[in-house]
Motif scaffolding. Structure first.
Motif, PDB file in Angstrom:
ATOM      1  N   LEU A  55       0.880  -1.216   0.033  1.00  0.00           N
ATOM      2  CA  LEU A  55      -0.053  -0.046  -0.023  1.00  0.00           C
ATOM      3  C   LEU A  55       0.882   1.185   0.101  1.00  0.00           C
ATOM      4  N   ALA A  56       2.025   1.217   0.730  1.00  0.00           N
ATOM      5  CA  ALA A  56       2.768   2.474   0.936  1.00  0.00           C
ATOM      6  C   ALA A  56       4.228   2.142   1.278  1.00  0.00           C
ATOM      7  N   GLU A  57       5.157   2.938   0.942  1.00  0.00           N
ATOM      8  CA  GLU A  57       6.505   2.940   1.377  1.00  0.00           C
ATOM      9  C   GLU A  57       6.715   3.720   2.719  1.00  0.00           C
ATOM     10  N   VAL A  58       7.404   3.108   3.616  1.00  0.00           N
ATOM     11  CA  VAL A  58       7.479   3.916   5.053  1.00  0.00           C
ATOM     12  C   VAL A  58       8.798   3.824   5.461  1.00  0.00           C
ATOM     13  N   GLU A  59       9.361   5.167   5.884  1.00  0.00           N
ATOM     14  CA  GLU A  59      10.808   5.064   6.272  1.00  0.00           C
ATOM     15  C   GLU A  59      10.766   5.163   7.944  1.00  0.00           C
ATOM     16  N   ALA A  60      11.155   4.032   8.272  1.00  0.00           N
ATOM     17  CA  ALA A  60      11.234   3.736   9.770  1.00  0.00           C
ATOM     18  C   ALA A  60      12.876   3.413  10.280  1.00  0.00           C
ATOM     19  N   GLU A  61      13.388   4.145  11.092  1.00  0.00           N
ATOM     20  CA  GLU A  61      14.846   3.969  11.538  1.00  0.00           C
ATOM     21  C   GLU A  61      15.693   3.888  10.168  1.00  0.00           C
ATOM     22  N   LYS A  62      15.492   4.777   9.341  1.00  0.00           N
ATOM     23  CA  LYS A  62      16.467   5.047   8.226  1.00  0.00           C
ATOM     24  C   LYS A  62      16.353   3.856   7.397  1.00  0.00           C
ATOM     25  N   VAL A  63      15.195   3.070   7.267  1.00  0.00           N
ATOM     26  CA  VAL A  63      14.893   1.853   6.730  1.00  0.00           C
ATOM     27  C   VAL A  63      13.953   2.022   5.901  1.00  0.00           C
ATOM     28  N   GLU A  64      13.779   1.767   4.505  1.00  0.00           N
ATOM     29  CA  GLU A  64      12.435   1.675   3.771  1.00  0.00           C
ATOM     30  C   GLU A  64      11.733   0.279   3.998  1.00  0.00           C
ATOM     31  N   GLU A  65      10.511   0.364   4.532  1.00  0.00           N
ATOM     32  CA  GLU A  65       9.733  -1.040   4.748  1.00  0.00           C
ATOM     33  C   GLU A  65       8.432  -0.610   3.729  1.00  0.00           C
ATOM     34  N   THR A  66       7.845  -1.683   3.476  1.00  0.00           N
ATOM     35  CA  THR A  66       6.414  -1.729   2.720  1.00  0.00           C
ATOM     36  C   THR A  66       5.372  -2.279   3.621  1.00  0.00           C
ATOM     37  N   LEU A  67       4.455  -1.215   3.633  1.00  0.00           N
ATOM     38  CA  LEU A  67       3.072  -1.379   4.434  1.00  0.00           C
ATOM     39  C   LEU A  67       2.320  -2.045   3.461  1.00  0.00           C
ATOM     40  N   GLU A  68       1.834  -3.154   4.103  1.00  0.00           N
ATOM     41  CA  GLU A  68       0.911  -4.106   3.200  1.00  0.00           C
ATOM     42  C   GLU A  68      -0.625  -4.050   3.645  1.00  0.00           C
ATOM     43  N   ALA A  69      -1.536  -4.232   2.921  1.00  0.00           N
ATOM     44  CA  ALA A  69      -2.828  -4.362   3.351  1.00  0.00           C
ATOM     45  C   ALA A  69      -3.557  -5.251   3.918  1.00  0.00           C
ATOM     46  N   PRO A  70      -4.090  -5.043   5.063  1.00  0.00           N
ATOM     47  CA  PRO A  70      -4.566  -6.059   6.008  1.00  0.00           C
ATOM     48  C   PRO A  70      -5.763  -6.652   5.370  1.00  0.00           C
ATOM     49  N   ALA A  71      -6.378  -6.341   4.512  1.00  0.00           N
ATOM     50  CA  ALA A  71      -7.676  -6.729   3.999  1.00  0.00           C
ATOM     51  C   ALA A  71      -7.838  -6.626   2.439  1.00  0.00           C
ATOM     52  N   THR A  72      -8.543  -7.037   1.881  1.00  0.00           N
ATOM     53  CA  THR A  72      -9.131  -6.916   0.246  1.00  0.00           C
ATOM     54  C   THR A  72     -10.370  -6.097   0.275  1.00  0.00           C
ATOM     55  N   GLY A  73     -10.123  -5.077  -0.357  1.00  0.00           N
ATOM     56  CA  GLY A  73     -11.355  -4.335  -0.468  1.00  0.00           C
ATOM     57  C   GLY A  73     -10.752  -2.941  -1.479  1.00  0.00           C
ATOM     58  N   THR A  74     -11.386  -1.790  -0.937  1.00  0.00           N
ATOM     59  CA  THR A  74     -10.972  -0.300  -1.615  1.00  0.00           C
ATOM     60  C   THR A  74     -10.389   0.560  -0.691  1.00  0.00           C
ATOM     61  N   LEU A  75      -9.349   1.167  -0.976  1.00  0.00           N
ATOM     62  CA  LEU A  75      -8.858   2.161  -0.227  1.00  0.00           C
ATOM     63  C   LEU A  75      -9.657   3.258  -0.256  1.00  0.00           C
ATOM     64  N   ALA A  76     -10.131   3.519   1.004  1.00  0.00           N
ATOM     65  CA  ALA A  76     -11.382   4.496   1.245  1.00  0.00           C
ATOM     66  C   ALA A  76     -10.926   5.560   1.614  1.00  0.00           C
ATOM     67  N   GLU A  77      -9.927   5.768   2.665  1.00  0.00           N
ATOM     68  CA  GLU A  77      -9.259   7.010   3.181  1.00  0.00           C
ATOM     69  C   GLU A  77      -7.941   6.846   3.492  1.00  0.00           C
TER      70      GLU A  77
END
Length: 80
Positions: free
Chosen positions: A37-59
């Protein structure tokens, strides 16, 4: 229809927050569970945030460039 919270996970023991660098999906896009879903920088490292469910990105709650605390809601997915 259910609204599922997308939470910022804690990838490392010392991690307390992360910055959304890039949203890979837009509001209204279909998403599949475990899809990036998104790229997140945490503690100088890029991580990938994944969707917890199937559906539509609402907000998107936390826009690109903004920082969120661990376990904060960063987006919502609507499921059928």
């Amino acid at each position: 229809m259910a609204k599922i919270e997308v939470l910022l996970p804690q990838w490392g023991m010392g991690m307390s927050e992360g910055t959304i660098t890039t949203w890979l999906k837009n509001v209204g896009d279909s998403v599949a569970e475990d899809e990036p879903l998104a790229e997140v920088e945490a503690e100088k490292v890029e991580e990938t945030l994944e969707a917890p469910a199937t559906g539509t990105l609402a907000e998107i709650v936390v826009p690109e460039g903004e920082t969120a605390e661990v376990r904060a809601v960063v987006a919502y997915i609507e499921t059928d």
